[in-house]
Design an enzyme around this catalytic site. Structure first.
Site, PDB file in Angstrom:
ATOM      1  N   GLY C  38      27.385  22.071  16.151  1.00 48.26           N
ATOM      2  CA  GLY C  38      27.017  21.951  14.739  1.00 48.26           C
ATOM      3  C   GLY C  38      28.469  21.394  14.019  1.00 48.26           C
ATOM      4  N   THR C  40      31.857  20.259  12.595  1.00 54.56           N
ATOM      5  CA  THR C  40      32.637  20.461  11.202  1.00 54.56           C
ATOM      6  C   THR C  40      31.442  20.395  10.142  1.00 54.56           C
ATOM      7  N   GLY C 138      34.771  14.164  17.043  1.00 56.22           N
ATOM      8  CA  GLY C 138      35.006  14.377  15.556  1.00 56.22           C
ATOM      9  C   GLY C 138      36.376  14.232  15.023  1.00 56.22           C
ATOM     10  N   SER C 139      36.515  14.909  13.820  1.00 59.92           N
ATOM     11  CA  SER C 139      37.820  14.658  12.927  1.00 59.92           C
ATOM     12  C   SER C 139      38.377  15.916  12.610  1.00 59.92           C
ATOM     13  N   VAL C 177      35.866  12.199  -1.987  1.00 67.56           N
ATOM     14  CA  VAL C 177      34.924  13.293  -1.965  1.00 67.56           C
ATOM     15  C   VAL C 177      35.269  14.512  -1.727  1.00 67.56           C
ATOM     16  N   ILE C 178      36.041  14.894  -0.788  1.00 72.36           N
ATOM     17  CA  ILE C 178      36.306  16.205  -0.512  1.00 72.36           C
ATOM     18  C   ILE C 178      37.216  16.900  -1.565  1.00 72.36           C
ATOM     19  N   GLY C 179      38.017  16.143  -2.099  1.00 66.85           N
ATOM     20  CA  GLY C 179      39.156  16.562  -3.265  1.00 66.85           C
ATOM     21  C   GLY C 179      38.257  17.111  -4.587  1.00 66.85           C
ATOM     22  N   GLU C 197      46.066  11.907  -7.357  1.00 64.46           N
ATOM     23  CA  GLU C 197      45.539  10.813  -6.459  1.00 64.46           C
ATOM     24  C   GLU C 197      46.398   9.660  -6.593  1.00 64.46           C
ATOM     25  N   HIS C 434       6.657  10.935 -15.085  1.00 67.27           N
ATOM     26  CA  HIS C 434       7.066  11.451 -16.340  1.00 67.27           C
ATOM     27  C   HIS C 434       7.116  13.066 -16.475  1.00 67.27           C
TER      28      HIS C 434
HETATM   29  C1  LIG Z   1      34.936  19.574   3.657  1.00 66.24           C
HETATM   30  C2  LIG Z   1      33.874  18.715   4.268  1.00 66.24           C
HETATM   31  C3  LIG Z   1      32.842  18.404   3.595  1.00 66.24           C
HETATM   32  C4  LIG Z   1      31.902  17.317   3.943  1.00 66.24           C
HETATM   33  N1  LIG Z   1      30.794  17.107   3.507  1.00 66.24           N
HETATM   34  C5  LIG Z   1      29.843  16.405   4.068  1.00 66.24           C
HETATM   35  C6  LIG Z   1      28.611  16.177   3.174  1.00 66.24           C
HETATM   36  O1  LIG Z   1      28.191  16.708   2.290  1.00 66.24           O
HETATM   37  N2  LIG Z   1      27.704  15.048   3.568  1.00 66.24           N
HETATM   38  C7  LIG Z   1      28.022  14.671   4.918  1.00 66.24           C
HETATM   39  O2  LIG Z   1      27.350  13.569   5.576  1.00 66.24           O
HETATM   40  N3  LIG Z   1      29.364  14.497   5.657  1.00 66.24           N
HETATM   41  C8  LIG Z   1      30.079  15.612   5.283  1.00 66.24           C
HETATM   42  N4  LIG Z   1      31.351  15.849   5.602  1.00 66.24           N
HETATM   43  C9  LIG Z   1      31.596  14.826   6.744  1.00 66.24           C
HETATM   44  C10 LIG Z   1      31.002  15.434   8.165  1.00 66.24           C
HETATM   45  O3  LIG Z   1      31.386  16.963   8.174  1.00 66.24           O
HETATM   46  C11 LIG Z   1      31.255  14.569   9.553  1.00 66.24           C
HETATM   47  O4  LIG Z   1      31.167  13.429   9.148  1.00 66.24           O
HETATM   48  C12 LIG Z   1      30.479  14.987  10.662  1.00 66.24           C
HETATM   49  O5  LIG Z   1      30.984  16.534  10.832  1.00 66.24           O
HETATM   50  C13 LIG Z   1      31.084  14.070  11.814  1.00 66.24           C
HETATM   51  O6  LIG Z   1      30.280  14.603  13.095  1.00 66.24           O
HETATM   52  P1  LIG Z   1      31.015  14.184  14.477  1.00 66.24           P
HETATM   53  O7  LIG Z   1      30.003  14.844  15.253  1.00 66.24           O
HETATM   54  O8  LIG Z   1      31.392  13.047  14.438  1.00 66.24           O
HETATM   55  O9  LIG Z   1      32.138  15.349  14.277  1.00 66.24           O
HETATM   56  P2  LIG Z   1      32.428  16.619  14.125  1.00 66.24           P
HETATM   57  O10 LIG Z   1      31.197  17.398  13.342  1.00 66.24           O
HETATM   58  O11 LIG Z   1      33.783  17.064  13.615  1.00 66.24           O
HETATM   59  O12 LIG Z   1      32.371  17.546  15.687  1.00 66.24           O
HETATM   60  C14 LIG Z   1      33.012  17.340  16.757  1.00 66.24           C
HETATM   61  C15 LIG Z   1      32.913  18.477  17.651  1.00 66.24           C
HETATM   62  O13 LIG Z   1      33.522  18.124  18.973  1.00 66.24           O
HETATM   63  C16 LIG Z   1      34.142  19.210  19.259  1.00 66.24           C
HETATM   64  N5  LIG Z   1      35.144  18.957  20.268  1.00 66.24           N
HETATM   65  C17 LIG Z   1      36.465  18.143  19.735  1.00 66.24           C
HETATM   66  N6  LIG Z   1      37.001  18.131  20.860  1.00 66.24           N
HETATM   67  C18 LIG Z   1      36.420  18.716  22.121  1.00 66.24           C
HETATM   68  C19 LIG Z   1      36.961  18.712  23.454  1.00 66.24           C
HETATM   69  N7  LIG Z   1      38.070  18.279  23.821  1.00 66.24           N
HETATM   70  N8  LIG Z   1      36.187  19.205  24.184  1.00 66.24           N
HETATM   71  C20 LIG Z   1      35.007  19.994  23.606  1.00 66.24           C
HETATM   72  N9  LIG Z   1      34.666  19.786  22.425  1.00 66.24           N
HETATM   73  C21 LIG Z   1      35.497  19.238  21.430  1.00 66.24           C
HETATM   74  C22 LIG Z   1      34.723  20.081  18.120  1.00 66.24           C
HETATM   75  O14 LIG Z   1      34.782  21.487  18.286  1.00 66.24           O
HETATM   76  C23 LIG Z   1      33.569  19.723  16.884  1.00 66.24           C
HETATM   77  O15 LIG Z   1      32.373  20.740  17.080  1.00 66.24           O
HETATM   78  C24 LIG Z   1      32.325  16.881   5.326  1.00 66.24           C
HETATM   79  C25 LIG Z   1      33.418  17.098   5.919  1.00 66.24           C
HETATM   80  C26 LIG Z   1      34.159  18.014   5.288  1.00 66.24           C
HETATM   81  C27 LIG Z   1      35.447  18.290   6.118  1.00 66.24           C
HETATM   82  C1  LIG Z   2       1.153  21.239 -22.347  1.00 64.65           C
HETATM   83  C2  LIG Z   2       1.189  19.799 -21.660  1.00 64.65           C
HETATM   84  C3  LIG Z   2       2.038  19.412 -20.693  1.00 64.65           C
HETATM   85  C4  LIG Z   2       1.841  18.207 -19.989  1.00 64.65           C
HETATM   86  N1  LIG Z   2       2.758  17.831 -19.113  1.00 64.65           N
HETATM   87  C5  LIG Z   2       2.918  16.611 -18.608  1.00 64.65           C
HETATM   88  C6  LIG Z   2       3.832  16.249 -17.591  1.00 64.65           C
HETATM   89  O1  LIG Z   2       4.721  16.778 -17.432  1.00 64.65           O
HETATM   90  N2  LIG Z   2       3.731  15.003 -17.287  1.00 64.65           N
HETATM   91  C7  LIG Z   2       2.622  14.108 -17.541  1.00 64.65           C
HETATM   92  O2  LIG Z   2       2.701  13.077 -17.199  1.00 64.65           O
HETATM   93  N3  LIG Z   2       1.622  14.430 -18.412  1.00 64.65           N
HETATM   94  C8  LIG Z   2       1.745  15.552 -19.057  1.00 64.65           C
HETATM   95  N4  LIG Z   2       0.862  15.995 -20.001  1.00 64.65           N
HETATM   96  C9  LIG Z   2      -0.088  14.942 -20.228  1.00 64.65           C
HETATM   97  C10 LIG Z   2       0.141  14.040 -21.327  1.00 64.65           C
HETATM   98  O3  LIG Z   2       0.621  14.506 -22.385  1.00 64.65           O
HETATM   99  C11 LIG Z   2      -0.857  12.963 -21.560  1.00 64.65           C
HETATM  100  O4  LIG Z   2      -1.493  12.386 -20.452  1.00 64.65           O
HETATM  101  C12 LIG Z   2      -0.351  12.017 -22.447  1.00 64.65           C
HETATM  102  O5  LIG Z   2       0.125  12.339 -23.537  1.00 64.65           O
HETATM  103  C13 LIG Z   2      -1.642  11.037 -22.737  1.00 64.65           C
HETATM  104  O6  LIG Z   2      -1.222  10.016 -23.578  1.00 64.65           O
HETATM  105  P1  LIG Z   2      -2.194   9.290 -24.549  1.00 64.65           P
HETATM  106  O7  LIG Z   2      -1.572   7.959 -24.898  1.00 64.65           O
HETATM  107  O8  LIG Z   2      -3.488   8.980 -23.750  1.00 64.65           O
HETATM  108  O9  LIG Z   2      -2.586  10.076 -25.482  1.00 64.65           O
HETATM  109  P2  LIG Z   2      -1.810  11.127 -26.748  1.00 64.65           P
HETATM  110  O10 LIG Z   2      -0.211  11.252 -25.902  1.00 64.65           O
HETATM  111  O11 LIG Z   2      -2.561  12.366 -26.882  1.00 64.65           O
HETATM  112  O12 LIG Z   2      -1.477  10.270 -27.943  1.00 64.65           O
HETATM  113  C14 LIG Z   2      -2.849  10.049 -28.870  1.00 64.65           C
HETATM  114  C15 LIG Z   2      -2.113   9.549 -29.973  1.00 64.65           C
HETATM  115  O13 LIG Z   2      -3.116   9.205 -30.717  1.00 64.65           O
HETATM  116  C16 LIG Z   2      -3.186   9.602 -32.033  1.00 64.65           C
HETATM  117  N5  LIG Z   2      -4.640   9.541 -32.744  1.00 64.65           N
HETATM  118  C17 LIG Z   2      -5.529  10.183 -32.635  1.00 64.65           C
HETATM  119  N6  LIG Z   2      -6.763   9.716 -33.128  1.00 64.65           N
HETATM  120  C18 LIG Z   2      -6.064   8.828 -33.802  1.00 64.65           C
HETATM  121  C19 LIG Z   2      -6.704   8.134 -35.112  1.00 64.65           C
HETATM  122  N7  LIG Z   2      -8.060   8.374 -35.336  1.00 64.65           N
HETATM  123  N8  LIG Z   2      -5.912   7.478 -35.868  1.00 64.65           N
HETATM  124  C20 LIG Z   2      -4.541   7.289 -35.755  1.00 64.65           C
HETATM  125  N9  LIG Z   2      -3.993   7.977 -34.639  1.00 64.65           N
HETATM  126  C21 LIG Z   2      -4.744   8.907 -33.876  1.00 64.65           C
HETATM  127  C22 LIG Z   2      -2.656  11.018 -32.016  1.00 64.65           C
HETATM  128  O14 LIG Z   2      -2.068  11.560 -33.158  1.00 64.65           O
HETATM  129  C23 LIG Z   2      -1.597  10.864 -30.788  1.00 64.65           C
HETATM  130  O15 LIG Z   2      -0.267  10.811 -31.286  1.00 64.65           O
HETATM  131  C24 LIG Z   2       0.860  17.189 -20.713  1.00 64.65           C
HETATM  132  C25 LIG Z   2      -0.005  17.654 -21.384  1.00 64.65           C
HETATM  133  C26 LIG Z   2      -0.027  18.771 -22.106  1.00 64.65           C
HETATM  134  C27 LIG Z   2      -1.043  19.230 -23.382  1.00 64.65           C
END
Ligand SMILES: Cc1cc2nc3c(=O)[nH]c(=O)nc-3n(C[C@H](O)[C@H](O)[C@H](O)COP(=O)(O)OP(=O)(O)OC[C@H]3O[C@@H](n4cnc5c(N)ncnc54)[C@H](O)[C@@H]3O)c2cc1C
Ligand SMILES: Cc1cc2nc3c(=O)[nH]c(=O)nc-3n(C[C@H](O)[C@H](O)[C@H](O)COP(=O)(O)OP(=O)(O)OC[C@H]3O[C@@H](n4cnc5c(N)ncnc54)[C@H](O)[C@@H]3O)c2cc1C
Lengths: 457, 56, 457
Positions: C38, C40, C138-139, C177-179, C197, C434
C-alpha cells in the site's frame, strides 16, 4: 398578425429556458407567468428541498461528529433558521434569474394566461399572439380520491417547505423521490417518520438493487416504512392524524404528508377548447414536442415522462432551437440523469437491469456491482452503497445505478458514458483520481472490462 | 445510382463521431476525416473505425 | 534462469497495481516490500490525509451550523479520536488490499530488496530473478539544505499525520498540494497556520485563476500565507520554533511542517551499480516506462512527472500489460486528473490556459469561466469558486480547472471530456442534473458552445 415569434405560457424551468434560448436565437419572445419566474423548481421544488436536505446533512454531521474525532453536540434545529437559509438561497437565485430574463430582452408578462386561439394567449384581457405558442404550465401536488389536503394536518410538499417547526412525527404517503427526500430530511431533524407506499419497494422507478440499498440504510437510520401497503384513510385527532393502511394497521402522527405524484396544470386554461390533444390531463406531443395543433408546442411536467427540472430545460431549449430552425436532435429520455437526494443518495442514468434485459435479451446483458466498501473516499465518508453498471455484452454501457452519500455528483460522468455510448474499455483505459468516489466508477468499468483493480473479478 | 457520401465533418465542428469513438480512432491511428460514416446522419460508428483497421 | 516473469521492487501504488494486473494476465509475480503493502498512499499519504481533511470538514460544518439553522456547537477536536478514525479507515483498506494480493496468488516477499544484477533483486540474502524487473520504490519527504527535520518541532507529513494533539500554531513550508492540505485541515481544527512559499502563488502547478481563488478563500478563512518569500532559517525556542523568511520577517510557531516536495527512493539499492540511467535521483524511462537497462521498468514516484497514486496505478497496469504482450497505449500525463483536497478543493485535468496558449497559440484558445454563484447546489453548500474551461477554437476542450467545496468529484466527468477530446457542443447537447455541482460543468460547456443557459454570454 403575430406580436411575437414565440409566446410561452408558464415561466418555470421549461418555459424560461425556452425564452432565454429563443431570445439568443434572435426570436421575439413573450413569457407569461402568473406567479414567479422559476416556477416549481426554484420556489417550491428542487432548490428549497435540497437546501432542507443540506441542513439535514449538517445536522447528521454534528450528530455523528464523534466518530470522526470532532467534539460537537447537536442541540436542535432552529426551523426559522433553516427557513431563512433556504429562502436566502432561493432569493439569490431568483434575483439572478430575473436578471437573466431582463438581459435577454424577453417581454415578461405577469398574469394568468389562457389559450383563446391556437396561437393566442389572453392575459388580463390582453391578447398576445405568437407565430408559435409553447405550453409550459407545469404541475401541482396531486392527492388521491377522498384524501383532502388541508395544508395544516394533511399537507403537500409546498406546505412542508413552509413549516415553522420540526414535526414530532409524520406519516409520508408515497415512497417516491419527493417522499423519501422529506423522510430523510425530517428524520435527520428528529422527526419520527413512517413512509407508506403501495408499491412493493421504495424509489420504485429505480433499479431494484437501488431500492434494496436505500431500504437497508433507511432501516439502519431508523426511518420506518411500509411497502406494499396502500393507504386507506386518515382521521384527524387532537394530536394530529391517525392513518389507516391496508390490513387495518393504524399509525398516529402529527402530520400526514401526501407525496403521491404531480399532476399536470392543464385544466381551465383553454387547452381542450383549442383542441390540444391530451391524455389524463397530460399534453401529448411527438418527439419534436409538437402538439397536434399547428404552431403549439408543449414542454416540462405537462408532457408525459419524467418530471425533472432539467428535462424541462432541455425541452425548452429544444423547442426554441426547433422554432429557430436549428433542427435539433430529439432528446433521449433515458439519457436524462436522475438523482434522489435522500441519505443515501440514489443516482442513475440509462436503463435498469430489468429494462435492459427486456430490451436486449437477458443473455446479452452483463452487470457489475462495485461495492463502495472498496472505495477509499466512501470509507472516509463512512458511507455504504455501490456503483452498478448494466452493459451490453461486447457493447456499450446502457445503465449506471449508484447509491451512497454524495453519489449524486457522480452522475455527471455517468451521463457522458451513457449518452456517448462508451464501452467499458473506453472508461477502463483512463485512470481515475485517487481517492475519490468517482474512482468507484472507474473500478466498476475496469471490472466490467475484465481487468478489475481494487476488486475481485 | 451512387449516392454522394455525407460529409463526416460538420462545418467548423467536430468529426461526426461520439467522443469515445473519436478517441478510439486516434488510438488505432484511423483518420476520421477519411471515413464515410454509416451511422445516423452519416455519423461515424465504432464499427466504421474498427473496420478501417481490420484486414478486409 | 528466472524464478518469475515479473519481480517488482516496492509494494506501493505503482508496485502493487502492477502485481495485480500481471497476475491477472497469467504472469508469475514476486512483490518485494520492506514495510507495508500500500506504500505511502495508503499508510502515510492519500488516505490518512483525506481522513484528516474529512474530520476538518466535520468540524467546519459544526462551527458553521448556525448558518443552516442547525444548533450545534464545536467544542473541540479530540485528536486521539481523529487518529483512531483515520487509522480505522487505513486498516480496513489495508486488510482489503492484503486480501486482493493473496487472492491474486502474488508471491509477497517481505524485506528490503537491492538490485544486484539487471534483473535480480536480493532480499535478505535471497536472490530473486525475473524475466523483467519493475522498480517501484517510491518517494520520501524532502527537506531543503541545512533544514533538519527532527520529527518533533520540525516535522514532515508522516510526522504530522501521527501528532497526538492539535498544534496551537504552525508554519508550513511549501504551498503545494501537501502544504495547503495540512494548512486547511489544521486551520479547521483551530491551529493558527502560516504558509511560507517561495513561488509567487499557492498551488503554483495549477492554472493561475485557481491559485487566485484559493488565496482569496484562504484569506477569508484566516489562513495566513506569504508567497514569493523563500525560507531562510529556523531556530528552536522553548515554545517551538522561530522561522525567518526572505526579507528578515520572523514567525513564531509551535511547529514547522516541511512540505517542499518528495524525493525519489533510489539511493543505495543498486540502481546506479546496475547502470540504470537516472537524473537527480529519478529513474529515466521512455514513454513505455522502460529504463535503459533491458528488462528493467520503473513506475510511480521515482519516474519524473506528477507524483500521484493513480498515476502509479496506471503505470503499474501499463507495465504489466506491456510485459504481458498487450501493447497498451502510452499514458497521456496531462490526462491524469489532479485534485487538491484543501477547502476549497481544486481539481484539474489537461492544460492550464497558459500552457494551452503556448502550445496552440493565444488566438487559437478560448476560455470560459463559470462562476459557482450561478450554480444552485454550490449556493446551497455556500461555496464560492468556478469551473473554467480551456478550449481550442473550433476544437476540443483541452483543460478543465475548478475550485470550490467538493468540486474534486467533478473531475470524473472532466477527465472523460479531456481524454475523449470532446468539443464543447458534445457536452452542451446533454442536459445535466439539476441541482448539482456538475451542472456547472454543463453550463460552462453551454456557454463555450455559444448557448449559455444560466449565464451571461
Ligand atoms: C501527505 C501525502 C498526501 C498525498 N495525497 C495524495 C492524494 O490525495 N492523491 C494522490 O494521488 N497521491 C497522493 N500522494 C502521493 C502518493 O502517495 C504517491 O504518488 C504514491 O504513493 C506513489 O506510489 P509509489 O508506488 O511510486 O510509491 P510509494 O507509495 O512510496 O511505495 C513505495 C514502496 O516501496 C517500498 N520500498 C522502498 N524501497 C524498498 C526496498 N529497497 N525494498 C523493498 N521495498 C522498498 C516502500 O516501503 C513503499 O511501500 C500523497 C503523498 C503524501 C506524502
Ligand atoms: C418538492 C419537489 C422537489 C423537486 N425536486 C427536483 C429536483 O431535485 N430535481 C429536478 O430536476 N426536479 C425536481 N422537481 C421537479 C421540478 O420542480 C419540475 O420538474 C419542474 O419545475 C417542471 O418545470 P415546468 O416548467 O414544467 O413547470 P413548473 O416549474 O411547475 O412551472 C410552471 C409555471 O407556470 C405557471 N403557470 C401555470 N399556469 C399558468 C397560467 N395559466 N398562466 C400563467 N402562468 C401559469 C406557474 O405559476 C409556474 O410558474 C421537484 C418538484 C417538487 C415538487
Amino acid at each position: 398578425m403575430s406580436d411575437y415569434d414565440v409566446v410561452i405560457l408558464g415561466g418555470g424551468s421549461g418555459g424560461y429556458a425556452c425564452a432565454l434560448r429563443a431570445s439568443q436565437l434572435g426570436l421575439s419572445v413573450a413569457l407569461i407567468e402568473k406567479d414567479k419566474v422559476g416556477g416549481t423548481c426554484l420556489h417550491r421544488g428542487c432548490i428549497p428541498t435540497k437546501a432542507l436536505l443540506h441542513a439535514a446533512e449538517v445536522a447528521d454531521s454534528a450528530r455523528e461528529s464523534e466518530q470522526f474525532g470532532v467534539i460537537a453536540e447537536l442541540a436542535g434545529i432552529d426551523m426559522n433558521g433553516v427557513n431563512s437559509y433556504k429562502d436566502g438561497v432561493v432569493d439569490k437565485l431568483y434575483k439572478g434569474l430575473q436578471g437573466l430574463i431582463k438581459a435577454a430582452k424577453v417581454d415578461y408578462i405577469e398574469g394568468t394566461g389562457k389559450l383563446v386561439a391556437p396561437t393566442t394567449v389572453e392575459v388580463d384581457g390582453r391578447r398576445v399572439t405568437g407565430k408559435n405558442v409553447v405550453l409550459a404550465t407545469g404541475s401541482y401536488s396531486k392527492t388521491i380520491p377522498g384524501l383532502d389536503v388541508d395544508g395544516v394536518k394533511v399537507i403537500a410538499s409546498e406546505h412542508a417547505l413552509r413549516l415553522d417547526r420540526v414535526p414530532k412525527s409524520a406519516v409520508i404517503l408515497g415512497g417516491g423521490v419527493i417522499g423519501v427526500e422529506f423522510a430523510s430530511a425530517w428524520h435527520s431533524f428528529g422527526t419520527e417518520v413512517t413512509i407508506v407506499e403501495a408499491l412493493p419497494r421504495l424509489v420504485a422507478a429505480e433499479d431494484a438493487d437501488c431500492s434494496k440499498q436505500v431500504e437497508r440504510t433507511f432501516r439502519k437510520r431508523g426511518i420506518k416504512f411500509k411497502t406494499g401497503k396502500p393507504f386507506e384513510s386518515v382521521k384527524h385527532t387532537d394530536a394530529g392524524v391517525t392513518v389507516t393502511i391496508a390490513g387495518g394497521e393504524t399509525i398516529e402522527a402529527e402530520l400526514l404528508l401526501v407525496a403521491v405524484g404531480r399532476g399536470p396544470v392543464t385544466q381551465g386554461i383553454g387547452y381542450e377548447e383549442q383542441g390540444v390533444a391530451m391524455d389524463r390531463g397530460f399534453v401529448l406531443t411527438d418527439e419534436r414536442l409538437r402538439t397536434n395543433v399547428a404552431g403549439v408546442f408543449a414542454v416540462g411536467d405537462i408532457v408525459p415522462g419524467m418530471q425533472l427540472a432539467h428535462r424541462g430545460f432541455a425541452q425548452g431549449i429544444f423547442v426554441a432551437e426547433e422554432i429557430g430552425g436549428l433542427n435539433p436532435k430529439p432528446i433521449d429520455e433515458a439519457g436524462i440523469p436522475r438523482v434522489t437526494y435522500c441519505e443515501p443518495e440514489v443516482a442513475s442514468v440509462g436503463l435498469t437491469e430489468e429494462k435492459a434485459k427486456e430490451q436486449y435479451g437477458a443473455d446479452k446483458i452483463k452487470t457489475y456491482n462495485y461495492n463502495l466498501g472498496g472505495n477509499g473516499k466512501s470509507q472516509i465518508l463512512k458511507t455504504q452503497g455501490f456503483v452498478k453498471l448494466v452493459g451490453v455484452v461486447d457493447g456499450p454501457v446502457v445503465g449506471v445505478h449508484m447509491v451512497g452519500s454524495r453519489v449524486g455528483e457522480l452522475i455527471g460522468e455517468a451521463q457522458l458514458i451513457y449518452n456517448w455510448e462508451a464501452f467499458p474499455s473506453d472508461v477502463a483505459q483512463l485512470v481515475h483520481m485517487h481517492p475519490t468516489q468517482n474512482e468507484a466508477l472507474g473500478e466498476a468499468h475496469l471490472a466490467l472490462a475484465g481487468k478489475p483493480l481494487h476488486a475481485h473479478a | 445510382a451512387p449516392v454522394a457520401p455525407v460529409a463526416p465533418v460538420a462545418s467548423g465542428g467536430p468529426a461526426l463521431a461520439k467522443p469515445p469513438v473519436r478517441k478510439l480512432a486516434k488510438d488505432l491511428g484511423v483518420d476520421l476525416h477519411a471515413l464515410v460514416g454509416t451511422g445516423p446522419n452519416g455519423s461515424i460508428t465504432r464499427e466504421d473505425v474498427t473496420g478501417a483497421v481490420a484486414p478486409v
